[in-house]
Design a protein around this motif. Structure first.
Motif, mmCIF file in Angstrom:
data_model
loop_
_atom_site.group_PDB
_atom_site.id
_atom_site.type_symbol
_atom_site.label_atom_id
_atom_site.label_comp_id
_atom_site.label_asym_id
_atom_site.label_seq_id
_atom_site.Cartn_x
_atom_site.Cartn_y
_atom_site.Cartn_z
ATOM 1 N N ASP A 1 0.821 -1.206 0.000
ATOM 2 C CA ASP A 1 0.000 0.000 0.000
ATOM 3 C C ASP A 1 0.858 1.261 0.000
ATOM 4 O O ASP A 1 0.486 2.270 -0.614
ATOM 5 C CB ASP A 1 -0.921 0.013 1.213
ATOM 6 C CG ASP A 1 -2.017 -1.038 1.124
ATOM 7 O OD1 ASP A 1 -2.779 -1.002 0.146
ATOM 8 O OD2 ASP A 1 -2.097 -1.902 2.006
ATOM 9 N N ALA A 2 2.001 1.225 0.680
ATOM 10 C CA ALA A 2 2.869 2.404 0.724
ATOM 11 C C ALA A 2 3.428 2.713 -0.667
ATOM 12 O O ALA A 2 3.459 3.875 -1.095
ATOM 13 C CB ALA A 2 4.007 2.177 1.717
ATOM 14 N N GLY A 3 3.860 1.667 -1.377
ATOM 15 C CA GLY A 3 4.378 1.878 -2.727
ATOM 16 C C GLY A 3 3.314 2.387 -3.681
ATOM 17 O O GLY A 3 3.576 3.234 -4.548
ATOM 18 N N ALA A 4 2.082 1.878 -3.514
ATOM 19 C CA ALA A 4 0.988 2.343 -4.362
ATOM 20 C C ALA A 4 0.655 3.804 -4.085
ATOM 21 O O ALA A 4 0.456 4.606 -5.016
ATOM 22 C CB ALA A 4 -0.245 1.468 -4.136
ATOM 23 N N MET A 5 0.604 4.181 -2.803
ATOM 24 C CA MET A 5 0.302 5.567 -2.462
ATOM 25 C C MET A 5 1.396 6.504 -2.956
ATOM 26 O O MET A 5 1.106 7.635 -3.394
ATOM 27 C CB MET A 5 0.129 5.712 -0.954
ATOM 28 C CG MET A 5 -0.327 7.092 -0.509
ATOM 29 S SD MET A 5 -1.963 7.549 -1.159
ATOM 30 C CE MET A 5 -3.040 6.669 -0.005
ATOM 31 N N ALA A 6 2.635 6.060 -2.925
ATOM 32 C CA ALA A 6 3.736 6.895 -3.435
ATOM 33 C C ALA A 6 3.527 7.195 -4.921
ATOM 34 O O ALA A 6 3.785 8.322 -5.374
ATOM 35 C CB ALA A 6 5.071 6.197 -3.215
ATOM 36 N N GLN A 7 3.071 6.200 -5.692
ATOM 37 C CA GLN A 7 2.801 6.432 -7.116
ATOM 38 C C GLN A 7 1.708 7.490 -7.308
ATOM 39 O O GLN A 7 1.824 8.371 -8.166
ATOM 40 C CB GLN A 7 2.358 5.139 -7.792
ATOM 41 C CG GLN A 7 3.423 4.081 -7.933
ATOM 42 C CD GLN A 7 2.898 2.898 -8.725
ATOM 43 O OE1 GLN A 7 2.555 3.017 -9.897
ATOM 44 N NE2 GLN A 7 2.810 1.752 -8.077
ATOM 45 N N VAL A 8 0.650 7.393 -6.504
ATOM 46 C CA VAL A 8 -0.451 8.353 -6.619
ATOM 47 C C VAL A 8 0.013 9.762 -6.291
ATOM 48 O O VAL A 8 -0.270 10.718 -7.027
ATOM 49 C CB VAL A 8 -1.619 7.935 -5.689
ATOM 50 C CG1 VAL A 8 -2.691 9.028 -5.664
ATOM 51 C CG2 VAL A 8 -2.214 6.606 -6.136
ATOM 52 N N LEU A 9 0.754 9.909 -5.184
ATOM 53 C CA LEU A 9 1.237 11.241 -4.801
ATOM 54 C C LEU A 9 2.255 11.776 -5.791
ATOM 55 O O LEU A 9 2.274 12.968 -6.098
ATOM 56 C CB LEU A 9 1.828 11.200 -3.385
ATOM 57 C CG LEU A 9 0.891 11.635 -2.260
ATOM 58 C CD1 LEU A 9 0.621 13.125 -2.322
ATOM 59 C CD2 LEU A 9 -0.417 10.858 -2.284
ATOM 60 N N ASP A 10 3.109 10.911 -6.320
ATOM 61 C CA ASP A 10 4.066 11.345 -7.354
ATOM 62 C C ASP A 10 3.319 11.941 -8.542
ATOM 63 O O ASP A 10 3.693 12.993 -9.067
ATOM 64 C CB ASP A 10 4.909 10.151 -7.839
ATOM 65 C CG ASP A 10 6.076 9.846 -6.905
ATOM 66 O OD1 ASP A 10 6.451 10.719 -6.107
ATOM 67 O OD2 ASP A 10 6.599 8.718 -6.996
ATOM 68 N N HIS A 11 2.273 11.262 -8.970
ATOM 69 C CA HIS A 11 1.509 11.711 -10.135
ATOM 70 C C HIS A 11 0.829 13.053 -9.877
ATOM 71 O O HIS A 11 0.970 14.003 -10.666
ATOM 72 C CB HIS A 11 0.478 10.640 -10.501
ATOM 73 C CG HIS A 11 -0.419 11.018 -11.635
ATOM 74 N ND1 HIS A 11 0.034 11.219 -12.921
ATOM 75 C CD2 HIS A 11 -1.774 11.249 -11.672
ATOM 76 C CE1 HIS A 11 -0.986 11.546 -13.711
ATOM 77 N NE2 HIS A 11 -2.089 11.573 -12.968
ATOM 78 N N LEU A 12 0.101 13.151 -8.772
ATOM 79 C CA LEU A 12 -0.653 14.371 -8.487
ATOM 80 C C LEU A 12 0.261 15.542 -8.156
ATOM 81 O O LEU A 12 0.046 16.667 -8.620
ATOM 82 C CB LEU A 12 -1.641 14.122 -7.339
ATOM 83 C CG LEU A 12 -2.779 13.144 -7.641
ATOM 84 C CD1 LEU A 12 -3.614 12.882 -6.389
ATOM 85 C CD2 LEU A 12 -3.657 13.658 -8.782
ATOM 86 N N HIS A 13 1.298 15.283 -7.381
ATOM 87 C CA HIS A 13 2.241 16.351 -7.036
ATOM 88 C C HIS A 13 2.960 16.833 -8.288
ATOM 89 O O HIS A 13 3.196 18.036 -8.484
ATOM 90 C CB HIS A 13 3.235 15.849 -5.991
ATOM 91 C CG HIS A 13 4.097 16.923 -5.412
ATOM 92 N ND1 HIS A 13 5.327 17.257 -5.931
ATOM 93 C CD2 HIS A 13 3.898 17.755 -4.352
ATOM 94 C CE1 HIS A 13 5.864 18.236 -5.216
ATOM 95 N NE2 HIS A 13 5.020 18.558 -4.249
ATOM 96 N N GLY A 14 3.298 15.900 -9.170
ATOM 97 C CA GLY A 14 3.971 16.272 -10.418
ATOM 98 C C GLY A 14 3.111 17.136 -11.317
ATOM 99 O O GLY A 14 3.627 17.972 -12.076
ATOM 100 N N LEU A 15 1.786 16.957 -11.216
ATOM 101 C CA LEU A 15 0.875 17.796 -11.996
ATOM 102 C C LEU A 15 0.695 19.187 -11.376
ATOM 103 O O LEU A 15 0.141 20.078 -12.022
ATOM 104 C CB LEU A 15 -0.496 17.122 -12.104
ATOM 105 C CG LEU A 15 -0.582 15.871 -12.998
ATOM 106 C CD1 LEU A 15 -1.945 15.198 -12.836
ATOM 107 C CD2 LEU A 15 -0.333 16.222 -14.466
ATOM 108 N N GLY A 16 1.125 19.342 -10.124
ATOM 109 C CA GLY A 16 1.018 20.639 -9.465
ATOM 110 C C GLY A 16 0.001 20.707 -8.347
ATOM 111 O O GLY A 16 -0.220 21.783 -7.771
ATOM 112 N N HIS A 17 -0.615 19.591 -7.980
ATOM 113 C CA HIS A 17 -1.622 19.599 -6.923
ATOM 114 C C HIS A 17 -0.960 19.707 -5.550
ATOM 115 O O HIS A 17 -0.003 18.981 -5.249
ATOM 116 C CB HIS A 17 -2.480 18.331 -6.985
ATOM 117 C CG HIS A 17 -3.346 18.270 -8.198
ATOM 118 N ND1 HIS A 17 -4.562 18.924 -8.274
ATOM 119 C CD2 HIS A 17 -3.163 17.653 -9.407
ATOM 120 C CE1 HIS A 17 -5.097 18.700 -9.475
ATOM 121 N NE2 HIS A 17 -4.267 17.931 -10.175
#
Length: 355
Positions: free
Chosen positions: A178-194
């Motif tokens: 779950d930690a690795g999956a959440m890191a992917q989600v945050l990487d994506h959203l943070h990279g978009l500027g959220h």
């Protein structure tokens, strides 16, 4: 009602003693090869099947494993995760000639009562345990009963354990990262500027919900985002509570620019709320679903989601349980890390949004 054929019927038809039939059908010495073949032919002709209850009483295996779901019944009908999980479990069990005994109950106490009854009645050779709790009575109970078990999902820490991946001595576990999956989600959203993100989580008593919330907090802190900007709210996984949580957070003075939902049903419900409020997706709000499904792909716009082989997760759990029943020591096995698939529901936040 037709009468089930018995060993006595086979003995009478084959012209042998009942003990000879027992020897032949149980692969024991005491009858010739020709006699064994004749007895088995008669048994097949009569449609005879071994009595699983009698076999269990004699110390043989029951030929079945159990699965109890302690979830609100109204949440199971809408969520596709368990259907795909059970399909994978059934695939592995069918290949091994093992039956699945399945029951839905209201709560964890009722589940423990089912486990005790199955053990007393020798109905199952082992059980699959889903939805590990943060304070879970099942590992201790199953250890006390000596009933082989596999936890589907990483368990909460056992007392005195160094980390959450340490299983109870009696239980194997199939670990989901779950930690690795959440890191992917945050990487994506943070990279978009959220910079304002809300995680619409599931039941707070579940170990994986707690892990996802902790992982979100840790990943946000690593990027310099505090709980005033990135946080979780809990629900019961239903579309109704997912929609209600969406309305609440979108009505705040500084609403989130991205929402992460713990299942596909809540993500679709959240998308409907955004449409009702006149908030365009993804121009005004980005949405991510934790579990991909056909719902995510047919919704407009298609939802960004974590893609994983849920049926494969079930197969792995069933294979592990069969191995433990056969005598292999318990341990932790890793499932495949989910892969985030960006779709049309995520984009940079509106230009006027503050950082």
């Amino acid at each position: 009602m037709a009468r089930r054929p018995t060993i006595k019927d086979i003995a009478r038809r084959a012209g042998v003693s009942e003990s000879a039939v027992s020897f032949a059908l149980n692969d024991r010495p005491g009858v010739s090869r020709d006699t064994r073949a004749r007895i088995r032919g008669v048994a097949e002709e009569l449609g005879w099947q071994p009595n699983s209850a009698a076999r269990a009483l004699s110390g043989e295996r029951a030929g079945a494993v159990g699965l109890v779901l302690a979830r609100p019944a109204h949440t199971l009908g809408a969520e596709s995760f368990f259907l795909r999980l059970v399909s994978g479990i059934q695939e592995a069990l069918s290949a091994a000639g093992t039956a699945l005994l399945f029951q839905v109950v209201e709560d964890i106490d009722a589940e423990c009562a089912v486990h005790r009854r199955w053990w007393a009645e020798r109905r199952v050779d082992g059980v699959l345990v889903v939805d590990p709790r943060t304070d879970d009575p099942r590992p201790a109970l199953l250890a006390e009963l000596g009933l082989p078990a596999v936890t589907v999902g990483e368990p909460a820490p056992a007392p005195g354990a160094a980390h959450a991946g340490t299983p109870s001595p009696a239980l194997s576990a199939i670990r989901a990262d779950d930690a690795g999956a959440m890191a992917q989600v945050l990487d994506h959203l943070h990279g978009l500027g959220h910079r304002r993100i809300v995680h619409v989580a599931g039941l707070p008593a579940l170990a994986h919900t707690a892990r996802r919330i902790d992982s979100l907090r840790a990943e946000a802190a690593r990027r310099g985002l505090g709980p005033d900007r990135v946080r979780s709210v809990v629900t019961d996984y239903s579309d109704a509570q997912g929609a209600a949580a969406t309305r609440r957070v979108l009505a705040e003075p500084r609403p989130p620019t991205a929402l992460v939902y713990d299942n596909d049903v809540m993500a679709v419900a959240g998308r409907a709320v955004a449409a009702e409020l006149g908030i365009p997706v993804p121009a005004g709000l980005s949405i991510v679903a934790w579990d991909d499904s056909a719902l995510c792909r047919v919704t407009h716009p298609p939802l960004t989601a974590l893609v994983r082989d849920t049926a494969g997760f079930g197969r792995l759990a069933a294979e592990e349980l069969l191995a433990v029943v056969a005598g292999r020591p318990p341990g932790v096995r890793e499932s495949e890390l989910p892969r985030l698939e960006p779709r049309e529901s995520t984009a940079p936040p509106p230009a006027h949004t503050d950082s």
